[in-house]
Motif scaffolding. Structure first.
Motif, PDB file in Angstrom:
ATOM      1  N   LEU A   5      50.877  22.878  71.112  1.00 42.69           N
ATOM      2  CA  LEU A   5      51.990  23.153  72.018  1.00 42.69           C
ATOM      3  C   LEU A   5      53.048  24.023  71.363  1.00 42.69           C
ATOM      4  N   LEU A   6      53.055  24.044  70.060  1.00 39.15           N
ATOM      5  CA  LEU A   6      53.934  24.946  69.338  1.00 39.15           C
ATOM      6  C   LEU A   6      53.761  26.375  69.819  1.00 39.15           C
ATOM      7  N   ILE A   7      52.519  26.758  70.082  1.00 35.05           N
ATOM      8  CA  ILE A   7      52.234  28.135  70.438  1.00 35.05           C
ATOM      9  C   ILE A   7      52.872  28.505  71.764  1.00 35.05           C
ATOM     10  N   THR A   8      52.966  27.539  72.653  1.00 36.53           N
ATOM     11  CA  THR A   8      53.519  27.808  73.975  1.00 36.53           C
ATOM     12  C   THR A   8      54.861  28.534  73.882  1.00 36.53           C
ATOM     13  N   ASN A  38      61.328  22.296  66.848  1.00 36.52           N
ATOM     14  CA  ASN A  38      61.432  20.837  66.802  1.00 36.52           C
ATOM     15  C   ASN A  38      62.456  20.298  67.787  1.00 36.52           C
ATOM     16  N   ASN A  39      63.476  21.077  68.090  1.00 37.26           N
ATOM     17  CA  ASN A  39      64.435  20.663  69.118  1.00 37.26           C
ATOM     18  C   ASN A  39      63.826  20.685  70.513  1.00 37.26           C
ATOM     19  N   ALA A  40      62.872  21.606  70.723  1.00 39.22           N
ATOM     20  CA  ALA A  40      62.284  21.776  72.051  1.00 39.22           C
ATOM     21  C   ALA A  40      61.098  20.850  72.306  1.00 39.22           C
ATOM     22  N   LEU A  41      60.474  20.352  71.252  1.00 38.23           N
ATOM     23  CA  LEU A  41      59.238  19.576  71.430  1.00 38.23           C
ATOM     24  C   LEU A  41      59.376  18.378  72.365  1.00 38.23           C
ATOM     25  N   PRO A  42      60.457  17.583  72.267  1.00 39.06           N
ATOM     26  CA  PRO A  42      60.562  16.450  73.193  1.00 39.06           C
ATOM     27  C   PRO A  42      60.537  16.872  74.657  1.00 39.06           C
ATOM     28  N   LYS A  43      61.125  18.029  74.971  1.00 40.07           N
ATOM     29  CA  LYS A  43      61.106  18.525  76.346  1.00 40.07           C
ATOM     30  C   LYS A  43      59.691  18.936  76.750  1.00 40.07           C
ATOM     31  N   ILE A  44      58.969  19.528  75.816  1.00 37.59           N
ATOM     32  CA  ILE A  44      57.588  19.932  76.106  1.00 37.59           C
ATOM     33  C   ILE A  44      56.731  18.704  76.367  1.00 37.59           C
ATOM     34  N   PHE A  45      56.921  17.675  75.564  1.00 37.27           N
ATOM     35  CA  PHE A  45      56.096  16.474  75.696  1.00 37.27           C
ATOM     36  C   PHE A  45      56.359  15.718  76.990  1.00 37.27           C
ATOM     37  N   ASP A  46      57.483  15.998  77.634  1.00 36.75           N
ATOM     38  CA  ASP A  46      57.755  15.393  78.936  1.00 36.75           C
ATOM     39  C   ASP A  46      56.926  16.021  80.049  1.00 36.75           C
ATOM     40  N   GLY A  47      56.222  17.120  79.734  1.00 35.38           N
ATOM     41  CA  GLY A  47      55.401  17.797  80.722  1.00 35.38           C
ATOM     42  C   GLY A  47      56.206  18.814  81.518  1.00 35.38           C
ATOM     43  N   ILE A  48      55.486  19.705  82.190  1.00 35.04           N
ATOM     44  CA  ILE A  48      56.110  20.724  83.038  1.00 35.04           C
ATOM     45  C   ILE A  48      55.428  20.632  84.393  1.00 35.04           C
ATOM     46  N   PRO A  49      55.915  19.766  85.284  1.00 39.84           N
ATOM     47  CA  PRO A  49      55.241  19.511  86.562  1.00 39.84           C
ATOM     48  C   PRO A  49      55.032  20.754  87.404  1.00 39.84           C
ATOM     49  N   LEU A  54      50.639  18.160  82.295  1.00 42.64           N
ATOM     50  CA  LEU A  54      50.886  16.726  82.203  1.00 42.64           C
ATOM     51  C   LEU A  54      51.679  16.371  80.951  1.00 42.64           C
ATOM     52  N   LYS A  55      52.200  15.171  80.938  1.00 43.19           N
ATOM     53  CA  LYS A  55      52.912  14.670  79.767  1.00 43.19           C
ATOM     54  C   LYS A  55      51.985  14.618  78.548  1.00 43.19           C
ATOM     55  N   SER A  56      52.540  14.901  77.391  1.00 40.44           N
ATOM     56  CA  SER A  56      51.824  14.742  76.132  1.00 40.44           C
ATOM     57  C   SER A  56      52.260  13.494  75.384  1.00 40.44           C
ATOM     58  N   ASP A  57      53.340  12.885  75.827  1.00 45.87           N
ATOM     59  CA  ASP A  57      53.789  11.618  75.251  1.00 45.87           C
ATOM     60  C   ASP A  57      54.400  10.780  76.367  1.00 45.87           C
ATOM     61  N   PRO A  58      53.639   9.812  76.903  1.00 45.06           N
ATOM     62  CA  PRO A  58      52.272   9.462  76.476  1.00 45.06           C
ATOM     63  C   PRO A  58      51.230  10.453  76.976  1.00 45.06           C
TER      64      PRO A  58
END
Length: 238
Positions: A5-8, A38-49, A54-58
């Motif tokens: 997801l880093l690549i995104t 690293n600041n953006a990762l939590p937002k990415i893991f929430d998914g982009i509906p 889909l969510k990556s965490d969980p």
């Protein structure tokens, strides 16, 4: 597992890198890039509906099927937790944006689901089916990602993840809990549970590759879906 997801969001060209979730950074300023990633990762893991991501965490995984030399196992309806706490570092990015490498440390990963297993676990016979949990896993994941550049229908350039090479390393003991071993025979199950506690690293090395492979493949699919909407041309800052 979140590393692809880093690549995104590493869509950058010329002398800068930016995206809607990232603060601009000079291409040569890797500490800046690592911080904003690293600041953006939590937002990415929430998914982009709105993009169908889909969510990556969980992260939900329907099936993980492994046929090893002496052991067969299938995990059903599994869920991974903890990717929001992972941090990327040691990034190396080539000039034409076709290769990115680095490492991530995930301090606490957890996984649960339903299992079906039969064979030899290192040296002990094992057989069972039921619920399972893996707790307390801390991992370092060294990664190398190869990308292609493709032209979109609008004539702009997009990135496409072609291959992810990875090397996971467990940093702390993992607690393996398989319920209903040997059809509920507690004396046999106790032997396996004791063995798993004492030999957690060997068991991790035995079981982990099919799990990582399926999880990273799901992430790669999600990232490529995002990249199809994100043109490198639009990330260049004048």
């Amino acid at each position: 597992m979140y590393l692809s997801l880093l690549i995104t969001f590493m869509c950058f060209a010329g002398e800068v890198f930016s995206s809607s979730l990232f603060s601009p950074c000079k291409k040569s300023d890797l500490p800046c890039i690592e911080t904003t990633v690293n600041n953006a990762l939590p937002k990415i893991f929430d998914g982009i509906p709105e993009l169908g991501i889909l969510k990556s965490d969980p992260q939900f995984i329907a099936v993980i099927d492994a046929d090893l030399s002496a052991l067969k196992y299938t995990f059903y309806n599994s869920t991974n937790y903890g990717y929001k706490n992972c941090e990327v570092s040691n990034l190396i990015i080539n000039d034409d944006l076709t290769r990115i490498s680095g490492k991530a440390v995930c301090p606490s990963l957890h996984m649960n689901g339903v299992y079906d297993m039969k064979g030899v676990l290192i040296t002990l016979p094992i057989e069972g089916n039921g619920n399972y949990t893996f707790e307390g896993a801390s991992f370092q994941l060294d990664f190398d990602i190869k990308l292609d550049k493709i032209k979109g229908s609008e004539g702009k350039t997009h990135l496409f993840i072609r291959k992810i090479t990875y090397k996971p390393k467990a940093l702390t003991p993992i607690q393996f809990n398989f319920q209903n071993l040997f059809n509920g025979k507690e004396d046999l199950a106790a032997v396996v549970k004791k063995f798993a506690k004492e030999n957690w690293l060997d068991i991790t090395l035995l079981l982990q590759d099919p799990i990582w492979e399926v999880s990273l493949d799901l992430l790669k699919t999600a990232v490529n879906k995002y990249l199809a909407t994100f043109a490198i041309d639009d990330t260049i800052l004048n």
